[in-house]
Every structure is written in structure tokens, then in C-alpha cells.
Scaffold this motif. Sequence first.
Motif, mmCIF file in Angstrom:
data_model
loop_
_atom_site.group_PDB
_atom_site.id
_atom_site.type_symbol
_atom_site.label_atom_id
_atom_site.label_comp_id
_atom_site.label_asym_id
_atom_site.label_seq_id
_atom_site.Cartn_x
_atom_site.Cartn_y
_atom_site.Cartn_z
ATOM 1 N N ARG A 156 0.827 -1.216 0.000
ATOM 2 C CA ARG A 156 0.000 0.000 0.000
ATOM 3 C C ARG A 156 0.860 1.265 0.000
ATOM 4 N NH1 ARG A 156 -3.110 -3.578 3.065
ATOM 5 N NH2 ARG A 156 -2.192 -2.961 5.070
ATOM 6 N N ASN A 159 2.277 1.683 -3.447
ATOM 7 C CA ASN A 159 1.236 2.139 -4.360
ATOM 8 C C ASN A 159 1.089 3.657 -4.252
ATOM 9 O OD1 ASN A 159 -1.042 1.635 -6.214
ATOM 10 N ND2 ASN A 159 -2.298 2.332 -4.505
ATOM 11 N N GLN A 160 1.150 4.172 -3.018
ATOM 12 C CA GLN A 160 1.070 5.613 -2.799
ATOM 13 C C GLN A 160 2.273 6.323 -3.420
ATOM 14 O OE1 GLN A 160 0.980 6.783 1.362
ATOM 15 N NE2 GLN A 160 -0.285 8.571 0.897
ATOM 16 N N GLN A 161 3.467 5.753 -3.234
ATOM 17 C CA GLN A 161 4.658 6.355 -3.818
ATOM 18 C C GLN A 161 4.619 6.321 -5.345
ATOM 19 O OE1 GLN A 161 7.374 8.032 -2.410
ATOM 20 N NE2 GLN A 161 5.916 8.033 -0.706
ATOM 21 N N SER A 190 1.468 15.796 -0.732
ATOM 22 C CA SER A 190 1.231 14.356 -0.915
ATOM 23 C C SER A 190 2.294 13.541 -0.172
ATOM 24 C CB SER A 190 1.248 14.005 -2.407
ATOM 25 O OG SER A 190 0.187 14.627 -3.102
ATOM 26 N N ARG A 193 1.674 13.444 3.597
ATOM 27 C CA ARG A 193 0.689 12.413 3.972
ATOM 28 C C ARG A 193 1.313 11.025 3.907
ATOM 29 N NH1 ARG A 193 -2.688 16.061 1.084
ATOM 30 N NH2 ARG A 193 -2.335 14.969 -0.878
ATOM 31 N N ALA A 194 2.119 10.791 2.867
ATOM 32 C CA ALA A 194 2.791 9.497 2.739
ATOM 33 C C ALA A 194 3.756 9.270 3.899
ATOM 34 C CB ALA A 194 3.540 9.418 1.408
ATOM 35 N N ASN A 197 1.907 8.133 6.851
ATOM 36 C CA ASN A 197 1.498 6.741 6.668
ATOM 37 C C ASN A 197 2.646 5.778 6.957
ATOM 38 O OD1 ASN A 197 -1.139 7.282 5.990
ATOM 39 N ND2 ASN A 197 -0.791 7.241 3.777
#
Length: 209
Positions: A156, A159-161, A190, A193-194, A197
Motif C-alpha cells: 500500500r 502504491n502511494q509512492q 502528498s 501524507r505518505a 502513513n
Amino acid sequence: MKTHELILSVAALIALCGAPAFAQQSSTSSTSSTTTTDKPESIAQRKDNQQDRIAQGIDSGQLTSGETKNLETKEAGLNGEEHTMRSEDDGHLTAADRAKLNNQQNHLSNQIYDDKHNAATQHNGPGEIGQREENQQDRIAQGVKSGQLTAGETARLENQQQGIHREAAADRQANGGKLTGADRRAINQSQNRASHNIYNKKHNGRTGG
């Protein structure tokens, strides 16, 4: 018979009797050491080794975020399958279960090798934005290596990266290879936020395995 000749005869007899025993002892020792080093890896050891290889590929840039996402998605699937197998047999794995999991890990091992040795590499781009991408990848690699990140969590995060990387590439393409001030602010938000996470998933108490 003279005394010194008697002593020599006794010494020779002792040497002849002792040699076979010594040879037998050496042979037994050699056989024992061979049989104790040929044990196959356990399922847990194989998973750890695969994660170590993936972590090294992330850290070196041999694995792109997309490749890592796909590999870790498959690893998470194998972990789920193993959990189901154990739940059906009081926490144990049958011989058939182990054979199936090892066969699937063989396929995944081959894919890790192929992905690490193909032409695709992680290009984070220049400047501050590229450096942030590299830092995030380093943090993810450390989490995979230490076991703080599960395979599913890693998939996950990658996927964000991958999404942020594509966003930056699209912004550069739309502006002659450069990022505007607004582009940089949006990408940094962005990545903020990553970053949260990554931290949360590394400290949520879940571990790989």
C-alpha cells in the motif's frame, strides 16, 4: 631381544591398532557435520529471506515502487494462504501445505530476481522532490528489512509512492521538464501524507511474517 628393540616393537603395535580407530572417528565426525548442515529452510526463513531481498532492491533502486508493490501484494497473498492453511489444521502445516507454499515461493523468488535485473530502475528525479522520494524509499526499505512493515502495508505504501511519482512526472511533462511552485507544493503535501502513513504503519505493532 634387546630392551630398545622390544620398546620399538610395542610402539609399532600400538600405532597399528590406533590408526583404524582414529580413521573411524574422523569419518564419523565428518558424516555428522555433513548431515547437520543440509536442513531445508523453514517457511518463516524463506519469507524473511524474500523480504530481505526486496528491501535490498528498494534501497538500491533495482526495484521500482510499482515492482515492489506487485511483489509485496503476492507475498501478502502467500501469507494469507499460509494463515488459512494453519487455521484448518490447529496451527500446523501439513507436508502438502509446505510443498505448495515452497513452490509458490520459488515462483516469487524468480520474479524478485527478474525484477531486480531488468532494465527498469527507480528514478526519483532531480532536486528536493527527487530527494524526498528517495528518502521515503529508504524508510520503506528499512521497515521491510526490520519487519516493522508487513507485506500488505509495504504494497500500500509503494502504491502511494507510485502515484506521487507519476504525478511529478506528469507535471514535469506538462511544463517542459520542470515543476512549478504550485506543483512542488502539491507534491510535498502528498509526500507529507505518505510520510505520516509510513511512520504509522512502522509503529502500529504489526510485524512482517
